[in-house]
Design an enzyme around this catalytic site. Structure first.
Site, PDB file in Angstrom:
ATOM      1  N   LEU A  66       0.865  -1.269   0.077  1.00  0.00           N
ATOM      2  CA  LEU A  66      -0.086   0.132  -0.129  1.00  0.00           C
ATOM      3  C   LEU A  66       0.850   1.372  -0.121  1.00  0.00           C
ATOM      4  O   LEU A  66       0.543   2.279  -0.573  1.00  0.00           O
ATOM      5  CB  LEU A  66      -0.882   0.029   1.308  1.00  0.00           C
ATOM      6  CG  LEU A  66      -2.054  -1.188   1.232  1.00  0.00           C
ATOM      7  CD1 LEU A  66      -2.952  -0.996   2.492  1.00  0.00           C
ATOM      8  CD2 LEU A  66      -3.059  -0.711   0.392  1.00  0.00           C
ATOM      9  N   SER A 104       9.521   2.426   7.092  1.00  0.00           N
ATOM     10  CA  SER A 104       8.313   1.633   7.279  1.00  0.00           C
ATOM     11  C   SER A 104       7.518   1.320   5.957  1.00  0.00           C
ATOM     12  O   SER A 104       7.858   1.973   5.066  1.00  0.00           O
ATOM     13  CB  SER A 104       7.534   2.443   8.148  1.00  0.00           C
ATOM     14  OG  SER A 104       6.975   3.566   7.689  1.00  0.00           O
ATOM     15  N   ASP A 109       2.607  15.550  14.392  1.00  0.00           N
ATOM     16  CA  ASP A 109       2.633  15.394  13.226  1.00  0.00           C
ATOM     17  C   ASP A 109       1.270  15.292  12.397  1.00  0.00           C
ATOM     18  O   ASP A 109       1.093  14.372  11.432  1.00  0.00           O
ATOM     19  CB  ASP A 109       3.530  13.970  12.757  1.00  0.00           C
ATOM     20  CG  ASP A 109       3.929  14.333  11.443  1.00  0.00           C
ATOM     21  OD1 ASP A 109       4.194  15.413  10.820  1.00  0.00           O
ATOM     22  OD2 ASP A 109       4.362  13.309  10.651  1.00  0.00           O
TER      23      ASP A 109
END
Length: 306
Positions: free
Chosen positions: A26, A32, A148
């Site tokens: 995705l 990550s 964030d």
């Protein structure tokens, strides 16, 4: 007769004694990856976030992200279905199993509107923005700050319900800075973990003796509201041109004119994006104003807040 899919050859992982099959990739970040996986036990789709932990500090940060997710059971904050730490090729990975929201992020919706030459109706803006505020209030009420907040970290469900995600930069809301060394440490951390075009002014040049609190999120919240109204962040172009965002955020935000939105919504944005954090409102005040605007078309914003 439909064609049966054989899952025998698909790669699988196990989390909390349940098997999940890889479907597709995705997203991918610096350290990550996010994959779409399917639960063998329930046939449902999930998002698997894999965080590469290169050292002990990285593992600590991944564990902190897990703990932040566990703190919340709120419809506007992304939950954690399960997690595990695993060793692969001699390296540690943190696997976070998260709900999969197929509609994608707020930013992807804004990009589609921009590509069509359209805009987001004010009623829809207020609906989404209120949900973001509700999620942020849940975080602030527990004494934490997101740090964030940006359109790419807001997922939208089919009914436009926003869900705050990516809790990896979250930490205690109130940070007392005592001395230049602590100030520089915090400033360096913010440069790494807080997206530059949504970063609060006080995080660019941290004072030697000060208190940084959750109102850094309020600034970012204003940037998100601006992006819904203008379909780009207030400092995106400045960053893309290579100009100084740190300098630009020292001045009150300018709303491009003519603006198709109500003066009340513009006033709300101006009230949120105040460079001086001591003059910036808290999430409760912002939420009250949003509710007032939703309650009466063409409502007003209280500019005489305490």
């Amino acid at each position: 007769m439909g064609q049966a899919m054989c899952i025998c050859s698909r790669s699988a992982i196990t989390i909390d004694n349940k098997r999940y099959y890889f479907v597709q990739k995705l997203d991918e970040g610096g350290f990550s990856y996010v994959d779409l996986v399917e639960g063998a036990h329930d046939g449902r789709f999930y998002a698997l976030k894999r965080i590469l932990c290169h050292d002990r500090e990285a593992r600590k940060e991944a564990q902190n992200e897990v703990e932040m997710h566990r703190l919340f059971n709120h419809p506007n904050v992304l939950g954690l279905t399960g997690h595990t730490f695993t060793e692969r090729a001699g390296k540690t990975e943190a696997w976070l199993l998260l709900p999969y929201i197929s509609k994608g992020t707020l930013w992807s919706v804004l990009e589609k509107l921009r590509d069509k030459g359209s805009n987001m109706p004010e009623k829809r803006i207020l609906h989404i923005f209120r949900g973001i505020c509700e999620g942020l209030k849940a975080i602030h009420d527990k004494g934490y700050a997101h740090r964030d907040l940006k359109p790419t970290n807001v997922l939208l469900e089919e009914d436009d319900k926003p869900v705050l995600m990516d809790l990896g930069s979250m930490n205690r809301a109130r940070i007392e800075v005592r001395g230049s060394r602590e100030a520089m440490t915090l400033q360096d951390w913010a440069a790494q973990r807080c997206t530059i075009s949504y970063r609060a002014p006080e995080l660019f040049n941290v004072e030697s003796h000060c208190i940084i609190d959750e109102r850094t999120d309020i600034w970012s919240l204003g940037c998100v509201l601006y992006s819904m109204m203008i379909l780009e962040g207030p400092f995106d172009l400045i960053f893309q041109k290579g100009d100084s965002v740190a300098l630009a955020v020292q001045n009150p935000v300018t709303i491009p004119q003519p603006c198709s939105y109500s003066q009340a919504l513009q006033n709300l944005l101006s009230s949120i994006m105040v460079p001086n954090p001591q003059e910036r409102p808290d999430i409760n005040w912002v939420l009250d104003q949003v509710q007032n605007l939703q309650g009466s078309e063409g409502g007003t914003v209280d500019t005489n807040r305490i």
